[in-house]
Design a protein around this motif. Structure first.
Motif, short mmCIF file in Angstrom:
data_model
loop_
_atom_site.label_atom_id
_atom_site.label_comp_id
_atom_site.label_asym_id
_atom_site.label_seq_id
_atom_site.Cartn_x
_atom_site.Cartn_y
_atom_site.Cartn_z
N LEU A 14 61.19 49.88 -43.97
CA LEU A 14 60.03 49.02 -44.21
C LEU A 14 60.37 48.06 -45.35
O LEU A 14 61.00 48.46 -46.33
CB LEU A 14 58.81 49.86 -44.60
CG LEU A 14 58.35 50.93 -43.60
CD1 LEU A 14 57.26 51.80 -44.21
CD2 LEU A 14 57.86 50.29 -42.32
N ARG A 15 59.92 46.83 -45.21
CA ARG A 15 60.26 45.84 -46.24
C ARG A 15 58.99 45.26 -46.84
O ARG A 15 58.02 44.96 -46.14
CB ARG A 15 61.11 44.72 -45.64
CG ARG A 15 61.74 43.82 -46.70
CD ARG A 15 62.91 43.06 -46.16
NE ARG A 15 63.51 42.22 -47.19
CZ ARG A 15 64.59 41.48 -47.02
NH1 ARG A 15 65.20 41.46 -45.82
NH2 ARG A 15 65.07 40.75 -48.00
N LEU A 16 59.03 45.11 -48.16
CA LEU A 16 57.90 44.55 -48.88
C LEU A 16 57.70 43.08 -48.53
O LEU A 16 58.67 42.33 -48.34
CB LEU A 16 58.11 44.68 -50.39
CG LEU A 16 57.95 46.08 -50.99
CD1 LEU A 16 58.43 46.10 -52.43
CD2 LEU A 16 56.50 46.56 -50.91
N ALA A 35 50.89 44.91 -48.01
CA ALA A 35 52.06 44.61 -48.85
C ALA A 35 53.37 44.72 -48.08
O ALA A 35 54.44 44.50 -48.66
CB ALA A 35 52.09 45.54 -50.05
N LEU A 36 53.30 45.07 -46.80
CA LEU A 36 54.50 45.22 -45.97
C LEU A 36 54.62 44.04 -45.00
O LEU A 36 53.62 43.54 -44.49
CB LEU A 36 54.45 46.53 -45.19
CG LEU A 36 54.47 47.81 -46.05
CD1 LEU A 36 54.22 49.03 -45.16
CD2 LEU A 36 55.78 47.96 -46.81
N ARG A 37 55.86 43.64 -44.72
CA ARG A 37 56.09 42.51 -43.80
C ARG A 37 55.66 42.86 -42.39
O ARG A 37 55.10 42.02 -41.67
CB ARG A 37 57.57 42.12 -43.81
CG ARG A 37 58.03 41.44 -45.09
CD ARG A 37 59.42 40.86 -44.92
NE ARG A 37 59.88 40.24 -46.17
CZ ARG A 37 61.03 39.61 -46.29
NH1 ARG A 37 61.86 39.51 -45.24
NH2 ARG A 37 61.38 39.09 -47.45
N ALA A 48 60.33 57.19 -44.22
CA ALA A 48 60.64 55.76 -44.28
C ALA A 48 61.34 55.42 -45.59
O ALA A 48 61.12 56.07 -46.62
CB ALA A 48 59.38 54.92 -44.12
N VAL A 49 62.18 54.38 -45.52
CA VAL A 49 62.83 53.80 -46.69
C VAL A 49 62.15 52.47 -46.99
O VAL A 49 61.93 51.67 -46.08
CB VAL A 49 64.34 53.57 -46.43
CG1 VAL A 49 64.98 52.82 -47.59
CG2 VAL A 49 65.04 54.90 -46.21
N LEU A 50 61.82 52.25 -48.25
CA LEU A 50 61.20 50.99 -48.65
C LEU A 50 62.26 50.05 -49.22
O LEU A 50 63.00 50.43 -50.14
CB LEU A 50 60.11 51.24 -49.70
CG LEU A 50 59.34 50.00 -50.17
CD1 LEU A 50 58.54 49.38 -49.02
CD2 LEU A 50 58.41 50.35 -51.33
N LEU A 51 62.32 48.82 -48.69
CA LEU A 51 63.25 47.80 -49.15
C LEU A 51 62.51 46.72 -49.91
O LEU A 51 61.36 46.39 -49.59
CB LEU A 51 63.98 47.18 -47.96
CG LEU A 51 64.64 48.16 -46.97
CD1 LEU A 51 65.26 47.40 -45.81
CD2 LEU A 51 65.67 49.03 -47.68
N ASP A 52 63.17 46.14 -50.93
CA ASP A 52 62.51 45.10 -51.70
C ASP A 52 62.35 43.82 -50.89
O ASP A 52 62.95 43.66 -49.83
CB ASP A 52 63.21 44.85 -53.03
CG ASP A 52 64.55 44.16 -52.90
OD1 ASP A 52 64.80 43.48 -51.88
OD2 ASP A 52 65.37 44.27 -53.83
N ASN A 53 61.54 42.91 -51.39
CA ASN A 53 61.19 41.71 -50.62
C ASN A 53 62.23 40.61 -50.74
O ASN A 53 62.20 39.65 -49.95
CB ASN A 53 59.83 41.17 -51.08
CG ASN A 53 59.87 40.67 -52.52
OD1 ASN A 53 60.40 41.36 -53.41
ND2 ASN A 53 59.30 39.51 -52.78
N LYS A 54 63.17 40.73 -51.68
CA LYS A 54 64.13 39.64 -51.91
C LYS A 54 65.48 39.88 -51.25
O LYS A 54 65.93 39.09 -50.43
CB LYS A 54 64.30 39.43 -53.42
CG LYS A 54 63.03 38.94 -54.11
CD LYS A 54 63.24 38.75 -55.60
CE LYS A 54 61.95 38.26 -56.27
NZ LYS A 54 62.11 38.10 -57.74
N LYS A 55 66.13 41.00 -51.58
CA LYS A 55 67.49 41.23 -51.09
C LYS A 55 67.57 42.40 -50.11
O LYS A 55 68.65 42.74 -49.64
CB LYS A 55 68.43 41.48 -52.27
CG LYS A 55 68.55 40.27 -53.20
CD LYS A 55 69.57 40.53 -54.30
CE LYS A 55 69.71 39.31 -55.20
NZ LYS A 55 70.71 39.54 -56.29
#
Length: 399
Positions: A14-16, A35-37, A48-55
């Motif tokens: 999941l990505r922010l 807050a998730l894409r 789930a793994v949370l990924l940052d919104n930039k990289k």
């Protein structure tokens, strides 16, 4: 025994949609759906793994529920840490160690797992002597935690006779996971005070353990005073007041069965039956009648249910608190004590203090704050999660 439901394959990614990395890294464990894409389809409780919104870098791991506004609950921010039974057992043992540090044999009723406060999102476990009550906060936690396996761990670690799982609030019945459901209320100790709890039909898990420290404060101040306990439920504040030497205690609750339990708890502590009066009534109506007949008390305790179940309900809740505090102040003796609690997470401390100020003013009184209380140490909260610090307890002297 398994503590988590089996998980196959790689965790969902999941990505922010916005920069919440700092908040997550600081320990805020909640990520809302907006807050998730994307909200990919998955079963509630899916890892789930949370990924940052930039990289797109990993910043945390937890479990996901696409059907809930609270879409992701973070369990760890340690890079690459696997969520498995070993991880869960370490968290369980850490929580148990804290309670063993906090309590001796004088307290056998306590919260063992306080969800996010113990790094165990959505998992509640309250212990009442030889019995524990489990509660899972929604479909996500129910899909992640293995309640039956957790019950087995609890029974083994604490030598329990019964572990009971409460059903989802008002939607399903509970069930015994270990042992038989007790045929009678379970008796436990709190600071040496005896209480009997109905784990099946009682509110929350049966008892309001979060008011323990505040009940003790009332005990310390009750000697020689006439005490009124509003929204008294099963008499927690009343029994403490009686043991503290109150000259007379009145317990008011709208539910007659709760008052029967309050009287039973009074007698369980060998207090004189003549020193305790129970009244089945709406608190607002009782206060109006008491004011009209010029009845006053030296110490008034007001512990209502949550008036604000959502942010939208806050304005009406504040108005209700003001009205209630004004009515309670009207029956408090000059220089008497008024203790007021709020259990709504949507009403912060400053807002609640403002409601107290306005309520006292409406009663044409003035007051001094003597003490601010909250949740006890077995209800820990992440420093970065102020929403978890829901309980406010304001003790005032009313002029």
């Amino acid at each position: 025994m398994t503590l988590l439901h089996p998980h196959s394959g790689q965790p969902l990614q999941l990505r922010l949609a916005r920069d919440l990395t700092r908040a997550v890294k600081r320990g805020h464990p909640w990520v809302y759906a907006d807050a998730l894409r994307q909200l990919p389809p998955a079963s509630p409780g899916t890892q789930a793994v949370l990924l940052d919104n930039k990289k797109g870098r990993e910043i945390g791991r937890g479990f996901y529920d696409p059907h809930s506004p609270l879409a992701l609950r973070i369990c760890t921010t340690e890079p690459g840490e696997t969520l498995n039974d070993r991880w869960a057992q370490k968290r369980f043992e850490r929580a148990l160690a804290l309670r063993r540090m906090l309590f001796d044999g004088r307290t056998t009723g306590f919260r063992l797992f306080n969800g996010e406060g113990d790094g165990l999102p959505g998992l509640i476990a309250d212990v009442y002597d030889d019995t524990a009550v489990l509660q899972l906060d929604g479909a996500g936690p129910a899909g992640f935690w293995d309640a039956a396996g957790i019950a087995g761990w609890l029974a083994q670690a604490l030598a329990l006779r019964c572990v009971y799982e409460r059903g989802e609030r008002g939607r399903s019945e509970g069930k015994s996971l270990v042992g038989n459901i007790p045929a009678a209320p379970v008796v436990f100790l709190e600071n040496g005070v005896r209480f009997a709890v109905d784990i099946v039909r009682g509110q929350k898990t049966g008892f309001f353990l979060d008011q323990r420290d505040n009940r003790q404060k009332v005990r310390e101040l009750a000697a020689g005073r006439r005490v009124l306990n509003l929204f008294g439920y099963t008499g927690g504040f009343s029994v403490y007041a009686g043991l503290g030497g109150a000259s007379q205690v009145t317990t008011v609750d709208i539910a007659a069965p709760a008052l029967v339990a309050a009287q039973a708890n009074w007698e369980l502590n060998e207090l004189s039956s003549t020193g305790h009066e129970t009244v089945a009534a709406d608190a607002f109506e009782f206060l109006a009648g008491a004011a009209a007949s010029q009845r006053f008390w030296d110490l008034v305790v007001v512990d209502p249910p949550s008036f604000a179940s959502s942010k939208a309900a806050v304005p009406k809740a504040i108005a209700a608190y003001q009205k209630l505090i004004a009515a309670a102040a009207a029956v408090t003796q000059p220089d008497g004590l008024l203790a007021v609690a709020s259990c709504s997470s949507h009403v912060g401390l400053e807002a609640f203090l403002s409601a107290c100020e306005e309520g006292i003013s409406l009663a044409r009184r003035r007051a001094t704050v003597l003490h601010l209380g909250g949740q006890p140490a077995d209800h820990p909260t992440p420093l970065a999660l102020p929403e978890f610090r829901y309980l406010k307890f304001v003790l005032m002297r009313v002029e």
